[in-house]
Design an enzyme around this catalytic site. Sequence first.
Site, PDB file in Angstrom:
ATOM      1  N   LYS A  87     -59.675  86.128 -65.473  1.00  0.00           N
ATOM      2  CA  LYS A  87     -60.099  85.949 -66.863  1.00  0.00           C
ATOM      3  C   LYS A  87     -58.876  85.689 -67.762  1.00  0.00           C
ATOM      4  CE  LYS A  87     -64.160  88.869 -66.106  1.00  0.00           C
ATOM      5  NZ  LYS A  87     -64.891  90.096 -66.521  1.00  0.00           N
ATOM      6  N   TYR A 118     -73.059  83.863 -67.219  1.00  0.00           N
ATOM      7  CA  TYR A 118     -73.458  85.237 -67.557  1.00  0.00           C
ATOM      8  C   TYR A 118     -74.891  85.276 -68.101  1.00  0.00           C
ATOM      9  CZ  TYR A 118     -68.680  87.161 -67.053  1.00  0.00           C
ATOM     10  OH  TYR A 118     -67.462  87.600 -66.572  1.00  0.00           O
ATOM     11  N   ASN A 144     -61.160  93.364 -68.336  1.00  0.00           N
ATOM     12  CA  ASN A 144     -61.061  93.831 -66.948  1.00  0.00           C
ATOM     13  C   ASN A 144     -60.534  92.778 -65.960  1.00  0.00           C
ATOM     14  OD1 ASN A 144     -63.360  92.309 -66.667  1.00  0.00           O
ATOM     15  ND2 ASN A 144     -64.686  93.989 -66.008  1.00  0.00           N
ATOM     16  N   HIS A 177     -63.221  88.354 -62.314  1.00  0.00           N
ATOM     17  CA  HIS A 177     -64.638  88.273 -61.962  1.00  0.00           C
ATOM     18  C   HIS A 177     -64.774  88.043 -60.469  1.00  0.00           C
ATOM     19  CE1 HIS A 177     -68.790  86.898 -61.761  1.00  0.00           C
ATOM     20  NE2 HIS A 177     -68.331  85.936 -60.979  1.00  0.00           N
ATOM     21  N   GLU A 183     -72.480  80.173 -58.468  1.00  0.00           N
ATOM     22  CA  GLU A 183     -71.285  80.138 -59.319  1.00  0.00           C
ATOM     23  C   GLU A 183     -70.294  79.061 -58.862  1.00  0.00           C
ATOM     24  OE1 GLU A 183     -70.025  84.242 -59.244  1.00  0.00           O
ATOM     25  OE2 GLU A 183     -71.708  84.872 -60.512  1.00  0.00           O
TER      26      GLU A 183
HETATM   27  P1  DAT Z   1     -68.967  92.656 -63.112  1.00  0.00           P
HETATM   28  O1  DAT Z   1     -67.984  91.771 -63.830  1.00  0.00           O
HETATM   29  O2  DAT Z   1     -68.286  93.839 -62.495  1.00  0.00           O
HETATM   30  O3  DAT Z   1     -69.864  91.901 -62.159  1.00  0.00           O
HETATM   31  P2  DAT Z   1     -71.218  92.676 -64.969  1.00  0.00           P
HETATM   32  O4  DAT Z   1     -71.700  91.457 -64.250  1.00  0.00           O
HETATM   33  O5  DAT Z   1     -72.191  93.797 -65.159  1.00  0.00           O
HETATM   34  O6  DAT Z   1     -69.931  93.294 -64.238  1.00  0.00           O
HETATM   35  O7  DAT Z   1     -70.659  92.294 -66.387  1.00  0.00           O
HETATM   36  C1  DAT Z   1     -69.916  91.100 -66.563  1.00  0.00           C
HETATM   37  C2  DAT Z   1     -68.774  91.370 -67.502  1.00  0.00           C
HETATM   38  O8  DAT Z   1     -69.281  91.717 -68.784  1.00  0.00           O
HETATM   39  C3  DAT Z   1     -67.866  92.529 -67.121  1.00  0.00           C
HETATM   40  O9  DAT Z   1     -66.896  92.173 -66.177  1.00  0.00           O
HETATM   41  C4  DAT Z   1     -67.257  92.881 -68.434  1.00  0.00           C
HETATM   42  C5  DAT Z   1     -68.415  92.653 -69.406  1.00  0.00           C
HETATM   43  N1  DAT Z   1     -69.127  93.903 -69.633  1.00  0.00           N
HETATM   44  C6  DAT Z   1     -70.033  94.499 -68.820  1.00  0.00           C
HETATM   45  N2  DAT Z   1     -70.469  95.654 -69.345  1.00  0.00           N
HETATM   46  C7  DAT Z   1     -69.830  95.786 -70.526  1.00  0.00           C
HETATM   47  C8  DAT Z   1     -69.832  96.768 -71.566  1.00  0.00           C
HETATM   48  N3  DAT Z   1     -70.611  97.849 -71.498  1.00  0.00           N
HETATM   49  N4  DAT Z   1     -69.035  96.555 -72.639  1.00  0.00           N
HETATM   50  C9  DAT Z   1     -68.239  95.470 -72.737  1.00  0.00           C
HETATM   51  N5  DAT Z   1     -68.196  94.496 -71.790  1.00  0.00           N
HETATM   52  C10 DAT Z   1     -68.971  94.663 -70.712  1.00  0.00           C
HETATM   53 MG    MG Z   2     -71.320  90.458 -62.497  1.00  0.00          MG
END
Ligand code: DAT
Ligand code: MG
Length: 151
Positions: free
Chosen positions: A11, A51, A114, A117, A128
């Site tokens: 990212k 997303y 974080n 991805h 994807e």
């Molecule tokens: P991952 O990236 O571990 O697959 P995800 O698909 O649930 O997690 O979410 C995609 C991204 O969205 C994640 O990397 C960071 C952001 N995100 C998820 N939950 C969040 C939250 N509670 N607050 C802020 N950003 C969040």
């Molecule tokens: Mg995800």
Amino acid sequence: MAMERTYIMIKPDGVQRGLVGEIIKRFEQRGYKLGALKLYQANEDLLRKHYGDLQEKPFFPGLLKYMTSGPVTCMVWEGENVVRMGRQMLGETNPQASAPGTIRGDFSIVVGRNICHGSDSVASAEKEIKLWFDDNEVLAWKDHSHAWVYE
Ligand code: DAT
Ligand code: MG
């Protein structure tokens, strides 16, 4: 165990913080094979597709802003069970739940920054990869270390 492909993306914070080489290194050293790689400026349209399941979340506008704030590094990695292993190497979504030794556990502190991805299933990986790469950007090549990584 079947060979799989996964979509891994560094990212904008990972790119800005100079972690591209470190993250590539971890996948290379594990023994996975690079199938595609590019630096890319994502737009909102593409991120809404990527997303799609998160569009109703309160953090979604912030996620869009973050993910378009600079270039990302798009990669395809191939190998046995690489979808699940890739997620394990990344760590948990929340960096504070991520073990040291994982990418998020070593390099990040908050969920909104974080670093990386990784696809969460074989089906989403294939979706994807199609979304982020043209067919001719994903290469099939013979990896000379294959015989030393697998039985
Ligand atoms: P991952 O990236 O571990 O697959 P995800 O698909 O649930 O997690 O979410 C995609 C991204 O969205 C994640 O990397 C960071 C952001 N995100 C998820 N939950 C969040 C939250 N509670 N607050 C802020 N950003 C969040
Ligand atoms: Mg995800």
